[in-house]
Design an enzyme around this catalytic site. Structure first.
Site, PDB file in Angstrom:
ATOM      1  N   GLY A 250       0.816  -1.214   0.000  1.00  0.00           N
ATOM      2  CA  GLY A 250       0.000   0.000   0.000  1.00  0.00           C
ATOM      3  C   GLY A 250       0.846   1.259   0.000  1.00  0.00           C
ATOM      4  O   GLY A 250       0.530   2.232  -0.691  1.00  0.00           O
ATOM      5  N   ASP A 251       1.939   1.239   0.771  1.00  0.00           N
ATOM      6  CA  ASP A 251       2.850   2.389   0.783  1.00  0.00           C
ATOM      7  C   ASP A 251       3.488   2.572  -0.595  1.00  0.00           C
ATOM      8  O   ASP A 251       3.680   3.696  -1.061  1.00  0.00           O
ATOM      9  CB  ASP A 251       3.954   2.175   1.825  1.00  0.00           C
ATOM     10  CG  ASP A 251       3.393   1.775   3.177  1.00  0.00           C
ATOM     11  OD1 ASP A 251       2.326   2.289   3.543  1.00  0.00           O
ATOM     12  OD2 ASP A 251       4.028   0.940   3.855  1.00  0.00           O
TER      13      ASP A 251
END
Length: 300
Positions: A250-251
């Site tokens: 996600g990052d």
């Protein structure tokens, strides 16, 4: 300049153990150590893509030294505040028949040390991008994201918030440039189970009604949906590949989205780069390399 904030960074100690047995002595078959924390992950992947960033956050003790050294090796500029007590936490991630994690608590952050962070944030200029990512340590006030955004609201700073539940909902009134819930987190915010893209888009738009400008909803292997401030909805699948690592995907998507957006301000391009970058991390043992990202980008 892009600035990332990691309030509670960690050394991630990742070990592989064949047939982990509780109550017995277990031997590792592989050991790796990484600089962890959502903001650090974003800066790491930005560096892999050739984009400069500055990492803000708090560090302490000998593990804090390792975070600072690691940041330089990863290719971004560390500008951390050194705490006078404690040590940066160590998170143990055990890979065996099942994956288990033991996450450290982290050091106490005192009020005057938090004030030092506010002073650093006060130096940001119009046009800068600020990424607020992850949970808040229990030694900090729960509204610290709100206080940061209130402090910066009169400046033309693009703020990205990657957080969950009330931490995210409470900052929407300050109109963040981008928020990135996943589909499950989106449902949890409204107490519903989202079953299809139409429902995901419906509730994503509710976050816009509350103040978010652009809403990027990740859906793991099903790709992502972007609802832009212009009212456009873009849906993109994921490239095919074997998932090897869920940490940091996600990052990585946030880093890829910003990289794509910085090219020409095109949201469709930003989504495509975001999905390629998130997938590249998911299909790798570590965070995405530029080579892997561009390989997957070409498949979309």
């Amino acid at each position: 300049m892009i600035y990332t904030v990691t309030f509670n960074p960690a050394i991630d100690y990742v070990i592989k153990v064949d047939d982990l047995t509780l109550g017995k002595v277990n031997r590792t078959t592989r050991e790796d150590m990484y600089c962890g924390g959502k903001g650090i992950n974003v800066s790491n992947v930005l560096a892999n893509l050739g984009i400069d960033s500055v990492g803000f956050g708090f560090i302490a003790g000998f593990t804090g030294d390792a975070i600072e050294t690691g940041a330089k090796q990863l290719g971004f500029k560390p500008d951390f505040i050194r705490l006078r007590e404690g040590m940066t936490r160590i998170n143990v991630k055990i890979k065996s028949d099942e994956e288990s994690e033991i996450n450290g608590q982290g050091p106490d952050i005192h009020e005057d040390e938090l004030e030092m962070m506010y002073q650093k944030l006060d130096t940001l200029k119009d046009g800068d991008i600020l990424v607020l990512a992850g949970s808040i340590p229990n030694t900090l006030p729960e509204d610290v994201y709100e206080k940061i955004m209130e402090r910066l609201q009169d400046r033309k700073i693009q703020i990205v918030v990657d957080a969950t539940k009330d931490l995210l909902l409470n900052v929407l009134k300050y109109h963040p440039f981008l928020i990135k819930p996943n589909n499950h987190e989106l449902g949890e915010m409204f107490g519903v189970e989202l079953k299809n893209n139409e429902e995901i888009i419906e509730y994503g738009k509710k976050l816009q009604e509350k103040g978010a400008r652009n809403v990027l909803i990740s859906m793991a292997g099903d790709g992502a949906i972007l609802i832009t401030e212009k009212g456009d909805v873009h849906i993109s699948p994921c490239p095919k590949g074997e998932v090897k690592n869920s940490v940091g995907a996600g990052d990585s998507m946030v880093a890829g989205f910003l990289t794509g957006y910085l090219k020409n301000g095109d949201y469709k391009e930003a989504l495509k780069m975001g999905i390629a970058t998130g997938s590249a991390s998911a299909f790798s043992e570590d965070l995405a390399t530029k080579e892997k990202i561009m390989e997957l980008y070409e498949q979309l």
